[in-house]
Design an enzyme around this catalytic site. Structure first.
Site: not given
Length: 522
Positions: A17, A188
């Site tokens: 991420d 997301e």
């Protein structure tokens, strides 16, 4: 200008991420830490080629005890404005469907090294928060929104936007649904950038596994409506089974002083095409803006590239140094991580026996509360790790040793314990996705210091031991082990040292003389 060839990933091992940021000529990447502390690892670079672990942000007042496997600190986003670094992150407290308890927080600091402010609570409507500082001075919080009413397994329902009031330290005003996502679903990781006349929304779609992708849309107003990139996804390996980089997505972008644009994104390198033992890693590629205002990969197509290049002012060469060595003199090295609790002097003692780390025993290997484990990321497929330790258990349910640890369901542990008949022994246990196997072998060892070693080469690993002081006289602990089960979920495999006592709280301790990890990948 210099064109420096590099190989992806730029951050090896569990570094998922990534959020890429440039401040005053210095580049930073923030990555997720999940249940491992300190939380939110920060890497720093001057040229995008070579990166160093600079600091960790969540180092105080953070307690993740009881948080579920794969929960805790998700998708941090780092920004800079008003002379301050801003960090937003999620603390996931429950992942049991259909709900998800994901609390979003904001902290600030004038320095990347802190001190950081007290966390300001944002919301809990979904994970992956992101903060955008607009040119008019307004600040906006974005996040994925979770809708428990959906019948799909993943219940991500798009991206929402709300204004943040820094004076009142809260989000306020209407909530705007700015993107419903595409048929790739699982939308997301929203990040907004202003370029030209448009606001660009970069999102991750398709889930963080094989279907992962980067999708871009844009709008002339920050609140929408947003126009979808007609050639989405702009980066993915979902339709490229032969790509050496898989699960590619979760992108963020930055512009260099030379005017070049780059995207950092997460990827995996699955062993035998199926087991990402190193977890989700960080890669980088050059991107550019087309004449009609869309983001594309330099070189064409939308494939992640294991070989690429970075344009730099000065000549540079990509270097690899994944080795780690701690002699336990002074302070613990910052590379270490712990599970859900921070390492402190209540159980990590560097004073009682100078030159040694004394670890007070915690709860069991599967504890979500007081698990006393120090570990580092596995960053190489081929590696060696060794430690020397002194431990004198008196009960069968006291243990200390060298461990490969993915999560509380999957681990491999060579440890010293006590046996009613043989006394002090070395044993090997394995938990593969909650299937527990205790090797029947009991290796009797006399009192004294023991060295334990693990040699990993791809899908196979072998534990060894020797009596401290013996020269090159290593003895195997059980047969070679298949390591492919140490993959899956959100994290990567860790290698570390641990002490457990299920007879009495803090009922025993082990002294470790050193720990050494060598990365043997080319």
């Amino acid at each position: 200008m210099h064109h420096t060839p590099i190989k992806n990933p730029i951050l090896r091992g569990f570094n998922p991420d990534p959020y890429l940021l440039k401040v005053n000529g210095t580049f930073y990447i923030a990555v997720s830490s999940f249940e491992w502390l300190p939380g939110v690892r920060i890497y720093q670079s001057n040229d995008l080629v070579n990166w160093q672990h600079e600091t960790d942000i969540l180092t105080t007042q953070i307690d993740l005890r009881g948080n579920p496997q794969g929960g805790s600190i998700w998708a941090p986003q780092l920004s800079y404005a008003d002379g301050l670094f801003y960090l937003v992150y999620t603390d996931v407290k429950s992942t049991k469907r259909p709900f998800k308890d994901s609390h979003n927080y904001l902290i600030t600091s004038s320095s990347i090294h802190g001190p950081w402010s007290e966390p300001v609570y944002m919301n809990s409507s979904g994970f992956d928060p992101s903060l955008f500082h607009d040119m008019d001075g307004k600040k906006w919080i974005l996040n994925e929104i979770w809708d428990y009413r959906l019948t799909t397994g993943n219940k991500s329902a798009g991206i929402v936007l709300q204004e943040y009031n820094p004076e009142q330290k809260k989000v306020a005003g209407p909530v705007y649904k700015i993107f419903d996502g595409t048929e790739l679903a699982k939308t997301e990781a929203p990040h907004i950038y202003r370029h030209g006349k448009y606001y660009y929304l970069i999102t991750a779609e398709g889930g963080t596994g094989k279907g992962h992708a980067v999708t871009v849309c844009r709008s002339e107003k920050i609140t929408g409506p947003y126009e979808l990139d007609p050639q989405y996804p702009m980066l993915t390996a979902r339709d490229k089974p032969n790509s050496p980089l898989q699960s590619s997505g979760h992108g963020s972008i930055v512009q260099t002083d030379e005017g070049k644009w780059y995207m950092a994104y997460l990827c995996t390198r699955p062993l035998l095409g199926k087991a990402a033992i190193l977890g989700r890693e960080t890669a980088i590629q050059e991107v550019y803006w087309t004449e009609d205002g869309w983001l594309r990969l330099v070189g064409g197509g939308n494939a992640p590239a294991i070989e690429t290049e970075i344009v730099t002012k000065q000549a540079a060469e990509q270097k690899k140094d994944t080795n780690f060595y701690d002699e336990f003199n002074g302070l613990l090295k910052k590379e270490w991580n712990t599970l859900r609790i921070l390492a402190d002097d209540t159980w990590c003692d560097l004073d009682s026996r100078p030159g040694y780390l004394r670890m007070i025993a915690g709860e069991s290997i599967q504890s979500l509360f007081e698990h006393h484990l120090l570990a580092i990321r596995q960053k190489d497929f081929h590696f060696s790790a060794v430690t020397k330790m002194d431990y004198h258990p008196t009960k069968f349910n006291q243990m200390a040793g060298l461990i490969l640890y993915l999560n509380d369901s999957s681990y491999l542990y060579a440890y010293i314990t006590s046996d009613e008949e043989k006394g002090r022994v070395i044993r090997l246990l394995r938990s593969e996705k909650n299937e527990f196997i205790l090797s029947p072998e009991k290796i009797q060892v006399e009192d004294g210091e023991i060295e334990l070693r693990i040699e990993g080469e791809g899908a196979e690993g072998q534990f060894y031991y020797r009596i401290a002081g013996e020269s090159n006289n290593w003895h195997p602990i059980g047969p070679s082990q298949n390591l492919l089960f140490l993959s899956g979920g959100f994290t990567g495999n860790f290698i570390g040292i641990a002490v457990h006592d299920m007879n009495q709280i803090a009922g025993s301790y082990a002294d470790f003389d050193y720990f050494k990890y060598q990365g043997l990948d080319e």
